[in-house]
Scaffold this motif. Sequence first.
Motif, PDB file in Angstrom:
ATOM      1  N   GLY B 123     -15.066 -53.634  58.479  1.00  0.00           N
ATOM      2  CA  GLY B 123     -14.143 -53.075  57.494  1.00  0.00           C
ATOM      3  C   GLY B 123     -14.075 -53.972  56.271  1.00  0.00           C
ATOM      4  N   VAL B 124     -14.714 -53.554  55.206  1.00  0.00           N
ATOM      5  CA  VAL B 124     -14.772 -54.393  54.018  1.00  0.00           C
ATOM      6  C   VAL B 124     -13.961 -53.752  52.898  1.00  0.00           C
ATOM      7  N   GLY B 125     -12.691 -53.568  53.162  1.00  0.00           N
ATOM      8  CA  GLY B 125     -11.801 -53.067  52.121  1.00  0.00           C
ATOM      9  C   GLY B 125     -11.228 -54.244  51.386  1.00  0.00           C
ATOM     10  N   ALA B 150     -17.919 -48.344  57.008  1.00  0.00           N
ATOM     11  CA  ALA B 150     -18.356 -46.970  57.197  1.00  0.00           C
ATOM     12  C   ALA B 150     -18.475 -46.225  55.867  1.00  0.00           C
ATOM     13  N   ASP B 151     -17.884 -46.750  54.827  1.00  0.00           N
ATOM     14  CA  ASP B 151     -17.870 -46.077  53.537  1.00  0.00           C
ATOM     15  C   ASP B 151     -19.226 -46.199  52.822  1.00  0.00           C
ATOM     16  N   PRO B 152     -19.881 -45.061  52.554  1.00  0.00           N
ATOM     17  CA  PRO B 152     -21.192 -45.077  51.894  1.00  0.00           C
ATOM     18  C   PRO B 152     -21.167 -45.795  50.546  1.00  0.00           C
ATOM     19  N   ASP B 153     -20.015 -45.763  49.891  1.00  0.00           N
ATOM     20  CA  ASP B 153     -19.914 -46.431  48.599  1.00  0.00           C
ATOM     21  C   ASP B 153     -19.912 -47.950  48.735  1.00  0.00           C
ATOM     22  N   VAL B 154     -19.542 -48.412  49.874  1.00  0.00           N
ATOM     23  CA  VAL B 154     -19.455 -49.858  50.089  1.00  0.00           C
ATOM     24  C   VAL B 154     -20.739 -50.407  50.714  1.00  0.00           C
ATOM     25  N   ALA B 168     -22.620 -47.597  61.376  1.00  0.00           N
ATOM     26  CA  ALA B 168     -23.409 -46.888  62.380  1.00  0.00           C
ATOM     27  C   ALA B 168     -24.345 -47.837  63.119  1.00  0.00           C
ATOM     28  N   GLU B 169     -24.700 -48.908  62.453  1.00  0.00           N
ATOM     29  CA  GLU B 169     -25.643 -49.840  63.076  1.00  0.00           C
ATOM     30  C   GLU B 169     -24.942 -51.061  63.676  1.00  0.00           C
TER      31      GLU B 169
END
Lengths: 260, 260
Positions: B123-125, B150-154, B168-169
């Motif tokens: 989680g890289v928020g 999980a965020d594609p933008d990140v 996913a990995e």
Amino acid sequence: MTDRRTDLPVDVDDAVLGTHRTEPGDGVDDMTGPTSRGIPEATVARLPIYLRVLGALADAGTRTVSSDELAALAGVGSAKLRRDLSHLGSYGTRGVGYDVEHLAYQVSRELGLTQDWPVLIVGVGNLGSALAGYAGFASRGFRVCALVDADPDVIGTTVRGLRVQPAAELEDVVRHTGACIGVLATPAPVAQRMCDRLVSAGVRSILNFAPVVLTVPADVDVRKVDLSMELQILAFKEQRKTSKAIAASPVLGSAAGGVR
Amino acid sequence: MTDRRTDLPVDVDDAVLGTHRTEPGDGVDDMTGPTSRGIPEATVARLPIYLRVLGALADAGTRTVSSDELAALAGVGSAKLRRDLSHLGSYGTRGVGYDVEHLAYQVSRELGLTQDWPVLIVGVGNLGSALAGYAGFASRGFRVCALVDADPDVIGTTVRGLRVQPAAELEDVVRHTGACIGVLATPAPVAQRMCDRLVSAGVRSILNFAPVVLTVPADVDVRKVDLSMELQILAFKEQRKTSKAIAASPVLGSAAGGVR
DNA sequence: CTGACTTTGTTCCAACGTTCACAAACACGT
DNA sequence: ACGTGTTTGTGAACGTTGGAACAAAGTCAG
């Protein structure tokens, strides 16, 4: 009952004068009370967990919950949970369980979440800024009322809708906002200094994120959140687990010393 | 040895709270050894504090320290400190005190900080990103080895020198980096799912910043960092203090208002 | 070398927290 | 209405933690 407290002198807005009955009285530690305030520290530390679980249950539409279910959801034993709840009164119904909404209200009330707690954040770096935006702040009676910082580049900027004020005016900010809780998110070297100023400005509850041991007068409460400490404790347990696994291994039986 | 300057503040941003499941299972079966590994939980929790103070003393050039001085700096009683240290051996010299460097090394070793602990942040928020940059991570054997989100933008962006990999990995990342400790900095709703995946990938130590109660197998340790809980505990104490102050006030003597 | 002084490591005890087990209290089916 | 089943709240055993006091073990002065 809205009991709003600013820290100024004494405010008499909703206090009723007259009755007698001075019960808790003893200056230092009252604990003689019958049903009064004898809630153990360990229990208080768990009440927020129960409250969170109760909130989730209420959201899910659950009306009542048994001590077994609630305990399982909170990750504690059911006996411990019942004992904890018994300290705030008999709010359960035998043969049924607890009314979720009512119990949640009682726990909230006991924790003091039915009133508004203005929070002042000192230090608006990476951490302070993230804290200011933390949703959990606003959720249960906590309201970030001001941000202060010492860095001229940060002062005056707007973070999460609040203008950052100069640390030099910390005392004025406390007085003006009536802040009750101070959050220290400064670099370690200045944490004690800022803490002292918070205390002399009247703040008696401090949440410290700086990795230092703060010295405060006896009537001030400090709680510490320390990532590095938590990691070290995990490392200790991990190490213990690993060494045990090695000892148990039929092959490595006594190689000892080996580290991962 | 060396000074390790730890610490800057840590950062917590949007999620805080967790659970931890310490249970009877935490096992200490082997008490066979001379230095039997029977160190009490409460002692382990204080070792990081002693270690920090010892580091500060070493930086200041202090060679030896007495239990009284060390205890004062750590904010505990001297008897408690001596007993804590006695659990790891007799490293003091009567009539003199403790050798700062040597004691620091022993504490480090006991905590498992003489080895390298690869840490994976999930989680890289706001929070995860701040954690990745936390100096205390690298300072004592902890090394952030990977970031996942999980965020594609990140995904694919570089944060603090590390490329964010797809959630996913996650299993592959754990396997490839050999991560031992997982830090959960995700939103609450996905924390349990990510936790399960960490566990099934072999991670047995988890530091949880998400405000949920995690359920894990008995051999997994979870520690929680929960801002909202700390605030609620402070609110309780603050409430208790103010009600006591009101009770003690000659004017408002016993309005007894909100009590029970 | 001896004796006085300092500080650790440990022993004993009191306070606190947790767990077990069960009686009292309530709902519900019959 | 009455017995049966369920669940709370609590009394009592148990384990853990904290604090005072002290003997053992060392240093240091002379």
